[in-house]
Scaffold this motif. Structure first.
Motif, PDB file in Angstrom:
ATOM      1  N   GLY A 106       0.822  -1.210   0.000  1.00  0.00           N
ATOM      2  CA  GLY A 106       0.000   0.000   0.000  1.00  0.00           C
ATOM      3  C   GLY A 106       0.850   1.252   0.000  1.00  0.00           C
ATOM      4  N   ARG A 107       1.924   1.227   0.769  1.00  0.00           N
ATOM      5  CA  ARG A 107       2.810   2.394   0.847  1.00  0.00           C
ATOM      6  C   ARG A 107       3.475   2.646  -0.503  1.00  0.00           C
ATOM      7  N   GLN A 108       3.871   1.559  -1.177  1.00  0.00           N
ATOM      8  CA  GLN A 108       4.514   1.730  -2.486  1.00  0.00           C
ATOM      9  C   GLN A 108       3.559   2.310  -3.516  1.00  0.00           C
ATOM     10  N   LEU A 109       2.312   1.830  -3.513  1.00  0.00           N
ATOM     11  CA  LEU A 109       1.324   2.394  -4.447  1.00  0.00           C
ATOM     12  C   LEU A 109       1.027   3.847  -4.086  1.00  0.00           C
ATOM     13  N   ALA A 110       0.985   4.140  -2.797  1.00  0.00           N
ATOM     14  CA  ALA A 110       0.723   5.520  -2.354  1.00  0.00           C
ATOM     15  C   ALA A 110       1.811   6.459  -2.881  1.00  0.00           C
ATOM     16  N   GLU A 111       3.059   6.009  -2.803  1.00  0.00           N
ATOM     17  CA  GLU A 111       4.166   6.841  -3.292  1.00  0.00           C
ATOM     18  C   GLU A 111       4.042   7.093  -4.793  1.00  0.00           C
ATOM     19  N   ARG A 112       3.598   6.060  -5.519  1.00  0.00           N
ATOM     20  CA  ARG A 112       3.469   6.192  -6.974  1.00  0.00           C
ATOM     21  C   ARG A 112       2.349   7.145  -7.383  1.00  0.00           C
ATOM     22  N   LEU A 113       1.300   7.248  -6.536  1.00  0.00           N
ATOM     23  CA  LEU A 113       0.106   8.016  -6.919  1.00  0.00           C
ATOM     24  C   LEU A 113      -0.027   9.328  -6.151  1.00  0.00           C
TER      25      LEU A 113
END
Ligand SMILES: [Zn+2]
Length: 191
Positions: free
Chosen positions: A49-56
């Motif tokens: 979730g944190r990785q997707l958050a960083e991407r978006l």
């Protein structure tokens, strides 16, 4: 984590199996993916979730909207990473809708989050829920993109890894021809 690290993690946790499988669609495939087997581990879910958050983050969403059930856990974790709320849409009489007092307003910038995007149909349907309420959809995200397209939706899109395993009709399956026993994953009871 790189896309290949993500897929290795899925393999390690038994969420990506390689062999000869009968999918719930009835089709046969050399690969089987079950995101829930990764997301059952809260620390894994939080990391993804944190990785997707960083991407978006650059899309500046104000709320994450996920389709139930598959999008719930990862949607919650992406929202945690962004410091915004997470809501979900669910089916009532066949129609995807907001229930439980969840609401969106024209001021909301919506990020649609799912575990796996296959055709993109479910993502688009979830986007429609937001736009019907006057909110704007600023992006979409999934842990795994299995659509075979770089971007299967009509919005900025990010996925952590992509896989496109082939599927076969049972009577045209090369693995069956080779006599490899077929496994139906995820089913415990013999009917
Ligand atoms: Zn087969």
């Amino acid at each position: 984590m790189s896309p290949s690290d993500i897929l290795d993690r899925f393999r390690h946790l038994g969420a990506l199996l390689e062999g000869h499988f009968k999918l719930s669609s009835g089709l046969h495939s050399p690969a089987y993916l079950q995101c829930a087997l990764v997301l059952q581990h809260p620390a894994e879910a939080e990391r993804l979730g944190r990785q997707l958050a960083e991407r978006l983050a650059h899309t500046r969403p104000t709320v994450v909207l996920s389709p139930a059930l598959g999008g719930l856990i990862i949607g919650h974790e992406v929202a945690r990473g962004l410091g915004i709320r997470a809501i979900f849409a669910e089916r009532a009489d066949g129609l995807l809708t907001l229930r439980r007092g969840f609401d969106l307003s024209p001021a909301d910038r919506v990020l649609v989050v799912e575990d796996v995007v296959t055709t993109g149909g479910s993502t688009r349907e979830t986007m429609d829920v937001a736009t019907a309420l006057g909110a704007s959809v600023v992006g979409a995200a999934a842990v795994i993109n299995r659509s075979g397209k770089e971007n299967p939706v009509d919005a900025p899109f990010a996925a952590l890894a992509s896989i496109t395993p082939p599927t076969y009709q049972p009577d045209a399956c090369p693995l069956c021809t080779d006599g490899i026993p077929v496994v139906k994953p995820g089913s415990r009871a013999v009917r």
